[in-house]
Enzyme design. Structure first.
Site, PDB file in Angstrom:
ATOM      1  N   HIS A 285       0.883  -1.165   0.000  1.00 28.61           N
ATOM      2  CA  HIS A 285       0.000   0.000   0.000  1.00 28.61           C
ATOM      3  C   HIS A 285       0.926   1.221   0.000  1.00 28.61           C
ATOM      4  CE1 HIS A 285      -2.184  -3.073   2.417  1.00 28.61           C
ATOM      5  NE2 HIS A 285      -3.280  -2.585   1.884  1.00 28.61           N
TER       6      HIS A 285
ATOM      7  N   ASP B  48       2.488   1.796   3.300  1.00 30.57           N
ATOM      8  CA  ASP B  48       3.438   0.809   3.836  1.00 30.57           C
ATOM      9  C   ASP B  48       4.853   1.274   3.504  1.00 30.57           C
ATOM     10  OD1 ASP B  48       1.264  -0.840   4.374  1.00 30.57           O
ATOM     11  OD2 ASP B  48       1.535  -2.034   2.549  1.00 30.57           O
TER      12      ASP B  48
ATOM     13  N   MET C 272       2.391  -5.803  -7.858  1.00 31.15           N
ATOM     14  CA  MET C 272       1.087  -5.213  -7.509  1.00 31.15           C
ATOM     15  C   MET C 272       1.266  -4.070  -6.529  1.00 31.15           C
ATOM     16  SD  MET C 272      -1.183  -5.262  -4.709  1.00 31.15           S
ATOM     17  CE  MET C 272      -1.778  -6.689  -3.806  1.00 31.15           C
TER      18      MET C 272
ATOM     19  N   GLU D 280     -11.165  -6.446  -4.766  1.00 31.11           N
ATOM     20  CA  GLU D 280     -11.118  -7.469  -3.708  1.00 31.11           C
ATOM     21  C   GLU D 280     -12.331  -7.322  -2.796  1.00 31.11           C
ATOM     22  OE1 GLU D 280      -7.425  -7.486  -1.549  1.00 31.11           O
ATOM     23  OE2 GLU D 280      -8.251  -8.706   0.076  1.00 31.11           O
TER      24      GLU D 280
ATOM     25  N   LYS E 274     -14.810  -8.342   0.440  1.00 34.58           N
ATOM     26  CA  LYS E 274     -14.781  -8.874   1.811  1.00 34.58           C
ATOM     27  C   LYS E 274     -16.147  -8.566   2.415  1.00 34.58           C
ATOM     28  CE  LYS E 274     -11.909  -8.734   6.001  1.00 34.58           C
ATOM     29  NZ  LYS E 274     -10.788  -8.054   6.694  1.00 34.58           N
TER      30      LYS E 274
ATOM     31  N   GLU F  97      -9.896 -13.382  -2.155  1.00 36.22           N
ATOM     32  CA  GLU F  97      -9.067 -13.806  -1.016  1.00 36.22           C
ATOM     33  C   GLU F  97      -9.711 -14.997  -0.311  1.00 36.22           C
ATOM     34  OE1 GLU F  97      -7.162 -10.984   1.631  1.00 36.22           O
ATOM     35  OE2 GLU F  97      -7.863 -12.132   3.362  1.00 36.22           O
TER      36      GLU F  97
ATOM     37  N   HIS G 113     -11.733 -14.256   2.838  1.00 38.50           N
ATOM     38  CA  HIS G 113     -12.907 -13.404   2.707  1.00 38.50           C
ATOM     39  C   HIS G 113     -14.145 -14.202   2.308  1.00 38.50           C
ATOM     40  CE1 HIS G 113     -10.212  -9.601   2.134  1.00 38.50           C
ATOM     41  NE2 HIS G 113      -9.998 -10.227   3.262  1.00 38.50           N
TER      42      HIS G 113
ATOM     43  N   ASP H 192      -5.365 -13.520  -3.399  1.00 34.18           N
ATOM     44  CA  ASP H 192      -4.821 -13.391  -2.039  1.00 34.18           C
ATOM     45  C   ASP H 192      -5.003 -14.727  -1.320  1.00 34.18           C
ATOM     46  OD1 ASP H 192      -4.168 -10.769  -2.459  1.00 34.18           O
ATOM     47  OD2 ASP H 192      -5.465  -9.948  -0.898  1.00 34.18           O
TER      48      ASP H 192
ATOM     49  N   ASP I 184     -11.319 -12.103  11.308  1.00 32.03           N
ATOM     50  CA  ASP I 184     -10.434 -12.139  10.129  1.00 32.03           C
ATOM     51  C   ASP I 184      -9.037 -12.596  10.568  1.00 32.03           C
ATOM     52  OD1 ASP I 184      -9.128 -11.588   7.781  1.00 32.03           O
ATOM     53  OD2 ASP I 184      -9.201  -9.420   8.031  1.00 32.03           O
TER      54      ASP I 184
ATOM     55  N   ASP J 210      -6.348 -14.286   8.872  1.00 32.78           N
ATOM     56  CA  ASP J 210      -5.133 -14.141   8.043  1.00 32.78           C
ATOM     57  C   ASP J 210      -4.064 -15.179   8.373  1.00 32.78           C
ATOM     58  OD1 ASP J 210      -6.075 -12.002   6.557  1.00 32.78           O
ATOM     59  OD2 ASP J 210      -5.222 -10.502   7.892  1.00 32.78           O
TER      60      ASP J 210
ATOM     61  N   ASP K  59      -1.555 -12.996   1.490  1.00 29.92           N
ATOM     62  CA  ASP K  59      -2.062 -11.879   2.294  1.00 29.92           C
ATOM     63  C   ASP K  59      -2.387 -12.434   3.678  1.00 29.92           C
ATOM     64  OD1 ASP K  59      -2.935  -9.503   3.190  1.00 29.92           O
ATOM     65  OD2 ASP K  59      -4.792  -9.457   2.040  1.00 29.92           O
TER      66      ASP K  59
HETATM   67  C1  GCO Z   1      -7.778  -7.343   4.663  1.00 32.89           C
HETATM   68  C2  GCO Z   1      -7.468  -7.266   3.188  1.00 32.89           C
HETATM   69  C3  GCO Z   1      -6.268  -6.447   2.872  1.00 32.89           C
HETATM   70  C4  GCO Z   1      -6.095  -6.177   1.393  1.00 32.89           C
HETATM   71  C5  GCO Z   1      -5.005  -5.196   1.184  1.00 32.89           C
HETATM   72  C6  GCO Z   1      -4.553  -5.063  -0.235  1.00 32.89           C
HETATM   73  O1  GCO Z   1      -8.590  -8.190   5.018  1.00 32.89           O
HETATM   74  O2  GCO Z   1      -7.232  -6.569   5.433  1.00 32.89           O
HETATM   75  O3  GCO Z   1      -7.323  -8.562   2.710  1.00 32.89           O
HETATM   76  O4  GCO Z   1      -5.120  -7.090   3.370  1.00 32.89           O
HETATM   77  O5  GCO Z   1      -5.854  -7.332   0.663  1.00 32.89           O
HETATM   78  O6  GCO Z   1      -5.422  -3.960   1.654  1.00 32.89           O
HETATM   79  O7  GCO Z   1      -5.545  -4.619  -1.003  1.00 32.89           O
HETATM   80 MN    MN Z   2      -6.460  -9.294   0.935  1.00 29.59          MN
HETATM   81 MN    MN Z   3      -8.079 -10.053   4.163  1.00 31.24          MN
END
Ligand code: GCO
Ligand code: MN
Ligand code: MN
Length: 389
Positions: A57, A60, A91, A184, A186, A220, A223, A248, A258, A260, A290
């Site tokens: 991002h 970042d 990306m 993307e 979610k 993702e 998600h 992702d 969430d 991850d 991700d």
């Molecule tokens: C989340 C998202 C993010 C995006 C990221 C890139 O659940 O926080 O998956 O990690 O993927 O902002 O677009």
């Molecule tokens: Mn993501």
């Molecule tokens: Mn995510």
């Protein structure tokens, strides 16, 4: 010397975000548990574990309040780290969720000033991504939604989101950036409800855009799992539509927050079918992780996490190949698509085909009575995955 067949290679296109291995372990209830790493340190860490690319991002890499001179120095240092490690930037994306300005959304904020600021920030971030070689630009609308539908008309949200994407497609064309946009979805978190909550919803929405050809999806794992959906089915729909521009990878216990998690660490069977799908169809985009390490981990644990994501992908890829080459499994699969009783040949509609079909007599009871052998097939899959086959 024996080579490690699960070692990551550039051709595997394994990428990580700066925010993934750089995640310091904070959560809504606890402070960071790890030292923050600089972007340069993260690039070197990714080089060490064998990743192909790094994504980011805007913030970042460049803090939101950096001066132009600071920005230029940060970007120069980052480029040097890329050159030193051989990593690439496939990306880029925009942080449209951390700053309090985006508390009611970015492109879908009720406030036209916030919407305009979000466009400005995204154009600057697209410039940054293009400067570093990114060809895919991801849009994750983390704050694009509501807690109460008293506050915003979803039709307005969709209209504003469409207007923003139309504007930014034109900007990319105008600048000659050649970006592919990847949306993307979610369902929730951090908003109570996020607009366009699934990959399928995004695919429908894309067709309403001025430059639909430039826009695809970035599904993702976690998600769709959060929404209780079958991720591989969503990916298949995206692929079928020619819209799988990015992916992702992570993992998730459905119904939880969430999480991850490290790729394939939780739902082994569904991630097997995901990898098998990607490999069978020949998806050649980034395999972007991700995800982030458990909060319990130190720097070594972060490396274990990153290596584990890639290694698990390659193990599942090998299992997919084994599945495709397993004579017993393939024989069962081949039988499944044979007609179980005399059936008129179909094809596209013709009046005489329709007439023949209407006149045909099926043995309906036999269709219903036939056992399909799916228990056996699924058990063979389990045994293959468990390594006893
Ligand atoms: C989340 C998202 C993010 C995006 C990221 C890139 O659940 O926080 O998956 O990690 O993927 O902002 O677009
Ligand atoms: Mn993501
Ligand atoms: Mn995510």
């Amino acid at each position: 010397m024996a080579t490690d067949s699960y070692a990551p290679l550039p051709e595997h296109k394994f990428t990580f975000g700066l925010w993934t291995v750089g995640n310091p372990g904070a959560d809504p209830f606890g402070l960071p548990t790890r030292q923050r790493l600089s972007p340069v340190e993260i690039v070197h860490l990714l080089g060490e574990v064998g990743a192909y690319g790094v994504n980011f991002h805007d913030n970042d890499l460049v803090p939101i309040d950096a001066t132009p001179a600071e920005r230029d120095q940060i970007v120069a240092d980052f480029k040097q780290a890329l050159a030193d490690t051989g990593l690439v930037v496939p990306m880029a994306t925009t942080n449209l969720f951390t700053d309090p300005a985006f508390k009611d959304g970015a492109f879908t904020s009720n406030d036209p000033a916030v919407r305009a600021y979000a466009l400005q920030k995204t154009m600057q971030s697209m410039d940054l991504g293009a400067e570093l070689g990114a060809k895919v630009y991801v849009f994750w609308g983390g704050r694009e939604g509501t807690e109460s539908d008293a506050t915003k008309n979803p039709l307005d949200g969709l209209k504003w989101f469409r207007e923003a994407l139309n504007f930014l497609c034109e900007y990319s064309i105008d600048q000659g950036y050649g970006y592919q946009f990847a949306l993307e979805a979610k369902p929730n978190e951090p908003r109570g409800d996020i607009f366009l909550p699934t990959t399928g919803a995004m695919l429908g929405f894309i067709e309403t855009l001025d430059h639909a050809d430039m826009v695809g999806v970035n599904p993702e794992v976690a998600h769709e799992q959060m929404a209780g959906l079958n991720f591989t089915h969503a990916v298949a729909q995206a692929w079928d539509a020619g819209k799988l521009f990015h992916i992702d990878l992570n993992d998730q216990n459905p119904g939880r927050y969430d999480q991850d998690f490290r790729f394939a660490s939780y739902l082994i069977k569904s991630n097997f079918f995901l990898v098998k799908f990607l490999e069978d169809v020949g998806y050649d985009g980034s395999r972007h992780f991700d995800a982030h390490a458990f909060r319990t981990e130190d720097l070594e644990g972060v490396k274990d996490f990153a290596r584990g994501c890639m290694r698990s992908y390659l193990i599942l890829k090998e299992k997919a190949q084994q599945f495709n080459e397993d004579a017993e499994i393939q024989a069962l699969l081949a039988e499944l698509t044979e007609a179980s009783q005399p059936t008129p040949a179909l094809g596209s509609y013709a009046a005489d085909t329709a007439a023949t079909l209407k006149a045909h007599s099926f043995d309906r009871a036999a269709l219903g009575a036939r056992g399909l052998g799916y228990e056996k097939l699924d058990q063979l899959l389990f045994e293959l995955l468990m390594g006893v086959r």
